[in-house]
Design a protein around this motif. Structure first.
Motif, PDB file in Angstrom:
ATOM      1  N   LYS A 134       4.891   7.809  -4.599  1.00  0.00           N
ATOM      2  CA  LYS A 134       5.457   7.954  -5.939  1.00  0.00           C
ATOM      3  C   LYS A 134       5.866   9.387  -6.241  1.00  0.00           C
ATOM      4  O   LYS A 134       6.648   9.642  -7.155  1.00  0.00           O
ATOM      5  CB  LYS A 134       4.463   7.450  -6.982  1.00  0.00           C
ATOM      6  CG  LYS A 134       4.257   5.926  -6.913  1.00  0.00           C
ATOM      7  CD  LYS A 134       3.252   5.441  -7.935  1.00  0.00           C
ATOM      8  CE  LYS A 134       3.089   3.919  -7.866  1.00  0.00           C
ATOM      9  NZ  LYS A 134       2.101   3.398  -8.824  1.00  0.00           N
ATOM     10  N   GLU A 135       5.340  10.333  -5.445  1.00  0.00           N
ATOM     11  CA  GLU A 135       5.716  11.742  -5.618  1.00  0.00           C
ATOM     12  C   GLU A 135       6.854  12.159  -4.685  1.00  0.00           C
ATOM     13  O   GLU A 135       7.277  13.314  -4.681  1.00  0.00           O
ATOM     14  CB  GLU A 135       4.493  12.629  -5.346  1.00  0.00           C
ATOM     15  CG  GLU A 135       3.368  12.444  -6.375  1.00  0.00           C
ATOM     16  CD  GLU A 135       2.101  13.192  -5.984  1.00  0.00           C
ATOM     17  OE1 GLU A 135       2.113  13.826  -4.897  1.00  0.00           O
ATOM     18  OE2 GLU A 135       1.127  13.139  -6.743  1.00  0.00           O
ATOM     19  N   ARG A 175      12.379   7.567  -2.213  1.00  0.00           N
ATOM     20  CA  ARG A 175      11.496   6.528  -2.755  1.00  0.00           C
ATOM     21  C   ARG A 175      12.262   5.249  -3.050  1.00  0.00           C
ATOM     22  O   ARG A 175      11.856   4.153  -2.644  1.00  0.00           O
ATOM     23  CB  ARG A 175      10.820   7.052  -4.030  1.00  0.00           C
ATOM     24  CG  ARG A 175       9.943   6.017  -4.717  1.00  0.00           C
ATOM     25  CD  ARG A 175       9.440   6.548  -6.047  1.00  0.00           C
ATOM     26  NE  ARG A 175       8.710   5.506  -6.778  1.00  0.00           N
ATOM     27  CZ  ARG A 175       8.339   5.615  -8.045  1.00  0.00           C
ATOM     28  NH1 ARG A 175       8.628   6.720  -8.730  1.00  0.00           N
ATOM     29  NH2 ARG A 175       7.676   4.623  -8.632  1.00  0.00           N
ATOM     30  N   GLU A 183       2.801   1.611  -3.499  1.00  0.00           N
ATOM     31  CA  GLU A 183       1.924   1.879  -4.642  1.00  0.00           C
ATOM     32  C   GLU A 183       1.117   3.162  -4.484  1.00  0.00           C
ATOM     33  O   GLU A 183       0.371   3.539  -5.396  1.00  0.00           O
ATOM     34  CB  GLU A 183       0.965   0.701  -4.848  1.00  0.00           C
ATOM     35  CG  GLU A 183       1.650  -0.602  -5.238  1.00  0.00           C
ATOM     36  CD  GLU A 183       2.301  -0.538  -6.621  1.00  0.00           C
ATOM     37  OE1 GLU A 183       1.998   0.388  -7.392  1.00  0.00           O
ATOM     38  OE2 GLU A 183       3.140  -1.423  -6.917  1.00  0.00           O
ATOM     39  N   SER A 184       1.251   3.840  -3.348  1.00  0.00           N
ATOM     40  CA  SER A 184       0.452   5.052  -3.114  1.00  0.00           C
ATOM     41  C   SER A 184       0.952   6.219  -3.961  1.00  0.00           C
ATOM     42  O   SER A 184       2.141   6.310  -4.297  1.00  0.00           O
ATOM     43  CB  SER A 184       0.497   5.434  -1.635  1.00  0.00           C
ATOM     44  OG  SER A 184       1.789   5.899  -1.275  1.00  0.00           O
ATOM     45  N   ASP A 185       0.045   7.122  -4.296  1.00  0.00           N
ATOM     46  CA  ASP A 185       0.411   8.305  -5.084  1.00  0.00           C
ATOM     47  C   ASP A 185       1.384   9.199  -4.318  1.00  0.00           C
ATOM     48  O   ASP A 185       2.316   9.765  -4.907  1.00  0.00           O
ATOM     49  CB  ASP A 185      -0.852   9.091  -5.450  1.00  0.00           C
ATOM     50  CG  ASP A 185      -1.719   8.344  -6.449  1.00  0.00           C
ATOM     51  OD1 ASP A 185      -1.180   7.471  -7.167  1.00  0.00           O
ATOM     52  OD2 ASP A 185      -2.939   8.619  -6.500  1.00  0.00           O
ATOM     53  N   LYS A 186       1.169   9.337  -3.002  1.00  0.00           N
ATOM     54  CA  LYS A 186       2.060  10.170  -2.193  1.00  0.00           C
ATOM     55  C   LYS A 186       3.491   9.654  -2.266  1.00  0.00           C
ATOM     56  O   LYS A 186       4.440  10.428  -2.404  1.00  0.00           O
ATOM     57  CB  LYS A 186       1.597  10.173  -0.728  1.00  0.00           C
ATOM     58  CG  LYS A 186       0.432  11.092  -0.421  1.00  0.00           C
ATOM     59  CD  LYS A 186       0.167  11.090   1.073  1.00  0.00           C
ATOM     60  CE  LYS A 186      -0.986  12.013   1.424  1.00  0.00           C
ATOM     61  NZ  LYS A 186      -1.268  12.003   2.893  1.00  0.00           N
ATOM     62  N   GLU A 234       0.828  -1.208   0.000  1.00  0.00           N
ATOM     63  CA  GLU A 234       0.000   0.000   0.000  1.00  0.00           C
ATOM     64  C   GLU A 234       0.860   1.254   0.000  1.00  0.00           C
ATOM     65  O   GLU A 234       0.565   2.236  -0.689  1.00  0.00           O
ATOM     66  CB  GLU A 234      -0.912  -0.013   1.229  1.00  0.00           C
ATOM     67  CG  GLU A 234      -1.885   1.169   1.276  1.00  0.00           C
ATOM     68  CD  GLU A 234      -2.802   1.104   2.490  1.00  0.00           C
ATOM     69  OE1 GLU A 234      -3.486   2.101   2.758  1.00  0.00           O
ATOM     70  OE2 GLU A 234      -2.822   0.059   3.175  1.00  0.00           O
ATOM     71  N   ASN A 290       3.666  11.622   6.384  1.00  0.00           N
ATOM     72  CA  ASN A 290       2.585  11.240   5.480  1.00  0.00           C
ATOM     73  C   ASN A 290       1.735  10.084   6.015  1.00  0.00           C
ATOM     74  O   ASN A 290       0.940   9.494   5.279  1.00  0.00           O
ATOM     75  CB  ASN A 290       3.153  10.885   4.104  1.00  0.00           C
ATOM     76  CG  ASN A 290       3.583  12.115   3.320  1.00  0.00           C
ATOM     77  OD1 ASN A 290       2.763  12.781   2.681  1.00  0.00           O
ATOM     78  ND2 ASN A 290       4.870  12.433   3.394  1.00  0.00           N
TER      79      ASN A 290
END
Length: 427
Positions: A263-264, A270, A258-261, A255, A360
């Motif tokens: 990946k940013e 990362r 693969e989260s958008d947060k 989770e 986050n």
């Protein structure tokens, strides 16, 4: 070592002044004639001379005095001519009675210098703990061999803190005067902090261990009798056995990754977190990888965690090869050169990664950190019943039994890595 120097057939004692004595004895070498051309006799005299020189250096530290030609050249030399080894007064009074009588009898009609040479100079002053601390770094330098500058800093800082805490709490100044009442006072101070500030017993115990090692190292060097076993008996505090770092579940890791947060996030953050999740490696091990350690073109892509001069591994068991699968393979394809901007200061990237994950909301509890990814890797190996030796060699742990042979091959390790791969839908 005999420290012999032969010039024109005559033997001399010749020894470089050790670094730890340079502040009190600024000479480059101690050199004087042994008054003999016979090598066998010179060896015997050199051994006696070396004992006297060592005693002289220790007396400088004990009395907080600096080298003076008169002191060394006359007193020590006079003692040698009288057939005695120079010792300070505090050591002379504890000599066996026959030797003490011999020294006294040799002083009939003796000069003041002969009295000082045979019976020792004025009483020693105590060795200041602050001075002993400076010597400690020299005496313990073997413990930092092959460590990087950052590793040496991380090794020194907790010891500096522990010794400073001990001095601040006990108000003790002289090394010889450290007693049981001081260690008990130090323990009481830490217990108060544990009760009132929520400090963990493990933090206190680290201070106790560092202070004991410091006192043990310097007292051996200065030939003191501090009775350390008695001083520190029962000092360590019982630690909470509750696990300090909880593992993520496999679902929680997927989770996060693969989260958008996520990946940013900063790319280095990362890919470091992704590599840790997929290999179970320590953050410092991944950050320390060189390009040649990341072998993507191999038949079985893998990373090689090895120690080098100036980059020591955490333990001798940490050296290992880990096949790359799933997220880990993705991470190193994105970072085939590793993390060159952070190799010298890995803590900066580690702190940045932990801060990002915490801010986050990626940590389920306060007992989670980025290091929990390593705990999760171990759990996944246990869940698939990987052999103990496979687990040890992938985690970089000590194998509990004697090793025979080369161990599991890279291909065999790959089989188990594929079983715990996070991108495998059965996990």
């Amino acid at each position: 070592m005999t420290y012999l120097l032969c010039r024109n057939g005559n033997f001399h004692y010749n020894r470089a002044v050790p670094t730890i004595y340079r502040d009190l004895d600024p000479r480059k070498n101690v050199r004087f004639s042994l008054n003999t051309t016979n090598r066998k006799e010179a060896l015997r005299k050199a051994i006696m001379a070396d004992e006297q020189v060592e005693e002289y250096w220790r007396s400088l530290i004990s009395s907080s005095q600096k080298y003076e030609e008169a002191s060394f050249g006359k007193i020590v030399h006079t003692a040698r001519q009288m057939g005695f080894r120079y010792q300070p007064m505090s050591a002379v009074v504890n000599l066996p009675l026959p030797e003490l009588v011999d020294r006294i009898m040799a002083l009939q009609d003796g000069t003041a210098k002969q009295v000082e040479a045979a019976l020792g100079s004025k009483e020693e002053k105590g060795i200041l703990i602050s001075e002993a601390q400076e010597k400690y770094w020299e005496l313990a330098r073997h413990k930092t061999i092959d460590k990087s500058a950052n590793q040496i800093r991380k090794w020194r800082n907790p010891r500096i803190k522990a010794i400073k805490n001990f001095i601040t709490v006990t108000k003790i100044k002289e090394l010889q005067k450290v007693g049981r009442d001081h260690t008990l006072a130090f323990q009481d101070w830490w217990i108060d902090r544990i009760e009132n500030e929520g400090v963990k017993p493990s933090t206190a115990n680290k201070d106790f261990v560092h202070v004991k090692d410091f006192l043990n190292t310097v007292s051996k060097h200065f030939k003191l009798d501090l009775k350390l076993q008695y001083l520190f008996e029962g000092i360590l505090l019982k630690e909470d056995t509750e696990q300090t770092r909880l593992p993520f579940t496999s679902e929680q890791i997927i989770e996060i990754l693969e989260s958008d947060k996520f990946k940013e996030a900063d790319p280095d953050v990362r890919w470091l977190a992704t590599a840790m999740a997929g290999t179970g490696s320590r953050n410092t091990e991944i950050i320390g990888l060189l390009p040649e350690d990341i072998r993507l073109q191999n038949k079985v892509p893998h990373i090689a965690i090895i120690g080098r001069k100036g980059k020591k591994l955490k333990t001798v068991h940490s050296k290992r090869i880990i096949p790359l699968t799933g997220y880990a393979l993705e991470a190193f394809k994105a970072r085939p050169e590793g993390f060159p901007n952070h190799r010298e200061h890995p803590d900066l990237l580690t702190n940045k990664m932990n801060r990002f994950l915490r801010e986050n909301g990626f940590f389920p509890t306060e007992n989670h950190s980025a290091y929990s990814l390593r705990h999760s890797f171990q759990d996944r190996l246990s869940e698939v019943d990987a052999p103990d030796r496979v687990q040890a060699e992938l985690m970089g742990h000590r194998f509990p039994r004697e090793k025979y042979g080369n161990g599991p091959s890279l291909e065999k390790k790959l089989e188990w890595m594929e079983k715990i791969c996070l991108k495998n839908p059965t996990i």
